[in-house]
Design a protein around this motif. Structure first.
Motif, PDB file in Angstrom:
ATOM      1  N   TYR A 103    -124.268 -59.192  19.976  1.00  0.00           N
ATOM      2  CA  TYR A 103    -123.801 -58.473  18.789  1.00  0.00           C
ATOM      3  C   TYR A 103    -123.243 -59.514  17.830  1.00  0.00           C
ATOM      4  CZ  TYR A 103    -121.014 -55.465  15.742  1.00  0.00           C
ATOM      5  OH  TYR A 103    -120.458 -54.844  14.643  1.00  0.00           O
ATOM      6  N   ALA A 104    -123.793 -59.544  16.613  1.00  0.00           N
ATOM      7  CA  ALA A 104    -123.377 -60.559  15.644  1.00  0.00           C
ATOM      8  C   ALA A 104    -123.190 -59.939  14.274  1.00  0.00           C
ATOM      9  CB  ALA A 104    -124.424 -61.673  15.568  1.00  0.00           C
ATOM     10  N   THR A 105    -122.262 -60.502  13.494  1.00  0.00           N
ATOM     11  CA  THR A 105    -122.081 -60.113  12.095  1.00  0.00           C
ATOM     12  C   THR A 105    -121.761 -61.360  11.272  1.00  0.00           C
ATOM     13  OG1 THR A 105    -119.665 -59.811  12.057  1.00  0.00           O
ATOM     14  CG2 THR A 105    -120.981 -57.951  12.873  1.00  0.00           C
ATOM     15  N   CYS A 106    -121.929 -61.225   9.961  1.00  0.00           N
ATOM     16  CA  CYS A 106    -121.460 -62.283   9.060  1.00  0.00           C
ATOM     17  C   CYS A 106    -120.131 -61.844   8.438  1.00  0.00           C
ATOM     18  CB  CYS A 106    -122.490 -62.644   8.002  1.00  0.00           C
ATOM     19  SG  CYS A 106    -123.057 -61.265   6.993  1.00  0.00           S
ATOM     20  N   SER A 107    -119.294 -61.254   9.295  1.00  0.00           N
ATOM     21  CA  SER A 107    -117.930 -60.882   8.916  1.00  0.00           C
ATOM     22  C   SER A 107    -116.965 -61.573   9.864  1.00  0.00           C
ATOM     23  CB  SER A 107    -117.737 -59.364   9.002  1.00  0.00           C
ATOM     24  OG  SER A 107    -116.385 -59.014   8.771  1.00  0.00           O
ATOM     25  N   ILE A 108    -115.754 -61.790   9.400  1.00  0.00           N
ATOM     26  CA  ILE A 108    -114.713 -62.337  10.273  1.00  0.00           C
ATOM     27  C   ILE A 108    -113.701 -61.264  10.668  1.00  0.00           C
ATOM     28  CG2 ILE A 108    -114.896 -64.698   9.375  1.00  0.00           C
ATOM     29  CD1 ILE A 108    -112.365 -63.985   7.648  1.00  0.00           C
ATOM     30  N   LEU A 109    -113.863 -60.039  10.160  1.00  0.00           N
ATOM     31  CA  LEU A 109    -112.865 -58.994  10.372  1.00  0.00           C
ATOM     32  C   LEU A 109    -112.952 -58.421  11.789  1.00  0.00           C
ATOM     33  CD1 LEU A 109    -113.184 -57.048   6.998  1.00  0.00           C
ATOM     34  CD2 LEU A 109    -111.496 -58.814   7.597  1.00  0.00           C
ATOM     35  N   PRO A 110    -111.860 -58.409  12.533  1.00  0.00           N
ATOM     36  CA  PRO A 110    -111.881 -57.854  13.894  1.00  0.00           C
ATOM     37  C   PRO A 110    -112.375 -56.411  13.963  1.00  0.00           C
ATOM     38  CG  PRO A 110    -109.841 -59.073  13.527  1.00  0.00           C
ATOM     39  CD  PRO A 110    -110.536 -58.995  12.202  1.00  0.00           C
ATOM     40  N   ILE A 111    -112.110 -55.609  12.925  1.00  0.00           N
ATOM     41  CA  ILE A 111    -112.536 -54.210  12.954  1.00  0.00           C
ATOM     42  C   ILE A 111    -114.059 -54.080  12.971  1.00  0.00           C
ATOM     43  CG2 ILE A 111    -110.476 -53.218  11.910  1.00  0.00           C
ATOM     44  CD1 ILE A 111    -111.927 -53.210   9.229  1.00  0.00           C
TER      45      ILE A 111
ATOM     46  N   PHE B 107    -118.864 -66.217  10.746  1.00  0.00           N
ATOM     47  CA  PHE B 107    -119.749 -65.410  11.590  1.00  0.00           C
ATOM     48  C   PHE B 107    -119.002 -64.993  12.849  1.00  0.00           C
ATOM     49  CE2 PHE B 107    -123.390 -66.511   9.085  1.00  0.00           C
ATOM     50  CZ  PHE B 107    -124.366 -65.581   9.417  1.00  0.00           C
ATOM     51  N   TYR B 108    -119.549 -63.978  13.501  1.00  0.00           N
ATOM     52  CA  TYR B 108    -119.028 -63.531  14.790  1.00  0.00           C
ATOM     53  C   TYR B 108    -120.194 -63.311  15.742  1.00  0.00           C
ATOM     54  CZ  TYR B 108    -117.037 -60.491  18.402  1.00  0.00           C
ATOM     55  OH  TYR B 108    -116.657 -59.949  19.608  1.00  0.00           O
ATOM     56  N   CYS B 109    -119.997 -63.697  17.011  1.00  0.00           N
ATOM     57  CA  CYS B 109    -120.998 -63.434  18.057  1.00  0.00           C
ATOM     58  C   CYS B 109    -120.286 -62.980  19.335  1.00  0.00           C
ATOM     59  CB  CYS B 109    -121.795 -64.693  18.381  1.00  0.00           C
ATOM     60  SG  CYS B 109    -123.156 -64.993  17.268  1.00  0.00           S
ATOM     61  N   ALA B 110    -120.887 -61.997  19.992  1.00  0.00           N
ATOM     62  CA  ALA B 110    -120.416 -61.561  21.313  1.00  0.00           C
ATOM     63  C   ALA B 110    -121.649 -61.419  22.214  1.00  0.00           C
ATOM     64  CB  ALA B 110    -119.677 -60.234  21.227  1.00  0.00           C
ATOM     65  N   ARG B 111    -121.452 -61.775  23.492  1.00  0.00           N
ATOM     66  CA  ARG B 111    -122.555 -61.651  24.464  1.00  0.00           C
ATOM     67  C   ARG B 111    -122.140 -60.708  25.583  1.00  0.00           C
ATOM     68  NH1 ARG B 111    -124.716 -67.049  25.667  1.00  0.00           N
ATOM     69  NH2 ARG B 111    -122.899 -67.365  27.021  1.00  0.00           N
ATOM     70  N   LEU B 112    -123.043 -59.766  25.871  1.00  0.00           N
ATOM     71  CA  LEU B 112    -122.845 -58.821  26.974  1.00  0.00           C
ATOM     72  C   LEU B 112    -124.101 -58.867  27.844  1.00  0.00           C
ATOM     73  CD1 LEU B 112    -121.692 -57.510  24.112  1.00  0.00           C
ATOM     74  CD2 LEU B 112    -121.111 -55.609  25.579  1.00  0.00           C
ATOM     75  N   TYR B 113    -123.928 -58.564  29.123  1.00  0.00           N
ATOM     76  CA  TYR B 113    -125.077 -58.474  30.030  1.00  0.00           C
ATOM     77  C   TYR B 113    -125.160 -57.052  30.591  1.00  0.00           C
ATOM     78  CZ  TYR B 113    -125.664 -63.528  29.975  1.00  0.00           C
ATOM     79  OH  TYR B 113    -125.890 -64.821  29.588  1.00  0.00           O
ATOM     80  N   ARG B 114    -126.388 -56.564  30.704  1.00  0.00           N
ATOM     81  CA  ARG B 114    -126.561 -55.229  31.282  1.00  0.00           C
ATOM     82  C   ARG B 114    -126.551 -55.326  32.803  1.00  0.00           C
ATOM     83  NH1 ARG B 114    -130.300 -50.280  29.156  1.00  0.00           N
ATOM     84  NH2 ARG B 114    -129.564 -48.758  30.699  1.00  0.00           N
ATOM     85  N   LYS B 115    -125.651 -54.607  33.461  1.00  0.00           N
ATOM     86  CA  LYS B 115    -125.485 -54.691  34.912  1.00  0.00           C
ATOM     87  C   LYS B 115    -126.139 -53.531  35.647  1.00  0.00           C
ATOM     88  CE  LYS B 115    -120.873 -52.621  34.474  1.00  0.00           C
ATOM     89  NZ  LYS B 115    -119.429 -52.815  34.644  1.00  0.00           N
TER      90      LYS B 115
END
Length: 405
Positions: free
Chosen positions: A352-360, A396-404
């Motif tokens: 999940y990525a955005t070109c925002s820095i806002l936590p919301i 930018f913001y990036c998060a990585r998740l794995y499907r279990k």
């Protein structure tokens, strides 16, 4: 700098289309510069600089001039006059400028820059949001960085040429100076903005224009040959192309977007890059998602967002957004998260990525998703916000998740 009247009114027309009509600044300036064949290269440079500077510093200039918001030519001419005074330029002897007292105006500027919302020319709601999210000290640094013009950066197609070799060619053939940055293996940072779309190396697909932090996103997928990847909000496909480069054109990549014209642009770019591993799919309504083969090794959600992280290159966003728009964006992000996460296979990767820095728009959205029924099938791995004042590039913001399961 001598400001000709036709140039000034050209800038005014661009400012009105951007600030009043809320058109993308980059599109407006391209059309504006093509609109008058009599403008020389010097005029075009002046127009582009004043256009972006006035947008970037609008609130400071407006407050110093004590102007109320309106959509008249006179209002925007006064903003240009304020910019000229602030930059030590002599005002033309025009009737619109006759009652501007430059000494008082300069005094006003000096007083106003002691207050952050005027110094960095941002609306109250954005300043409040930044302080609430990051605290005064951190927000000061970040909004200062976001208020500076963006650097011009290209992403090298390393399947065709090395970064070092392209750097040497640009300097030897065109006297273009660039810099290689550690931790950005595909990037060349230009010393100055240069027109590059007519260069033979661009036509051969040796590089694309892309911010350095944007280039970091695809690496979060740990891409490899022979895998199946979905770029779910692909737009014109900058990240799809990067993903194809990183997999040596030997992965299966599906680029999805709701805008057919952007996907057509991606096809043209892929052809120029000699990329044949990308397929495209235009989503016209939500049920179209059922037509997509899921079971992807990796899904990239480059989610639509406020764009607060790219204020460097699109300062007009400050005047085009408001809290209600931000709220609607977050609701849309939740829907997109749910829609595309289902396409990840077990043990697959979701970015999940955005070109925002806002936590919301970022970590809050990830946490929200993980609490949902579908989200319970995923495990959070890690995330990172690329702040402009720490990197010098877009936020930018990036998060990585794995499907279990």
């Amino acid at each position: 700098m001598k400001l000709h009247r036709n140039v000034a009114f050209g800038i005014v027309s661009g400012l009105k289309r951007t600030i009043i009509d809320k058109k993308p600044a980059s599109d407006v300036i391209k059309k504006l510069l093509k609109s008058n064949s009599k403008w020389g290269s010097r005029d075009r440079k002046v127009i582009a600089k004043v256009f972006y500077d006035v947008i970037r510093q609008k609130r400071l200039i407006q407050e110093a001039l004590e102007l109320d918001n309106n959509s008249s030519d006179h209002f925007f001419l006064r903003l240009i006059a304020g910019w000229m005074v602030m930059n030590g330029q002599k005002l033309p002897d025009w009737k619109e400028f006759i009652n501007i007292n430059t000494k008082i105006l300069l005094k006003n500027f000096l007083e106003l820059i002691n207050e952050r919302k005027f110094k960095y020319s941002i609306p109250d709601w954005l300043d409040d949001l930044g302080v609430q999210a990051f605290g005064e000290k951190f927000w000061n640094k970040e909004i200062e960085a976001l208020n500076l013009p963006a650097k011009f950066i290209i992403r090298v197609n390393r399947t065709k040429i090395s970064v070092k070799k392209l750097k040497d060619i640009l300097y030897c053939e065109y006297q273009i100076k660039t810099e290689i940055k550690p931790n950005y293996p595909d990037a060349l940072i230009f010393e100055n903005h240069k027109p590059v779309l007519d260069l033979e190396e661009y036509k051969k697909g040796f590089f694309e224009i892309q911010d350095a932090n944007s280039q970091a996103v695809c690496y979060w997928l740990n891409p490899s040959e022979g895998k199946y990847y979905i770029d779910s909000c692909a737009g014109a496909g900058g990240k799809s192309l990067h993903l194809a480069n990183l997999t040596n054109n030997k992965a299966k990549i599906l680029a999805i977007d709701i805008n057919q014209s952007k996907l057509l642009e991606l096809k043209n770019r892929a052809k120029r890059n000699k990329i044949n591993s990308i397929d495209t799919f235009c989503i016209k309504e939500s049920k179209d998602l059922k037509l997509i083969k899921g079971n992807a090794d990796g899904v990239l959600i480059d989610s639509p967002c406020s764009g607060i992280g790219v204020l460097k290159r699109n300062p007009a966003l400050k005047w085009q957004l408001d809290p209600d728009i931000i709220y609607q964006i977050t609701l849309n992000q939740q829907k997109i998260f749910q829609a595309y996460a289902s396409l990840v296979k077990v043990n697959g990767c979701l970015i999940y990525a955005t070109c925002s820095i806002l936590p919301i728009e970022n970590r809050y959205q990830v946490d929200n998703f993980l609490k949902s029924k579908l989200g319970s099938k995923f495990q959070f791995d890690k995330d990172k916000t690329y702040f402009s004042h720490q990197t010098g590039f877009d936020g930018f913001y990036c998060a990585r998740l794995y499907r279990k399961m």
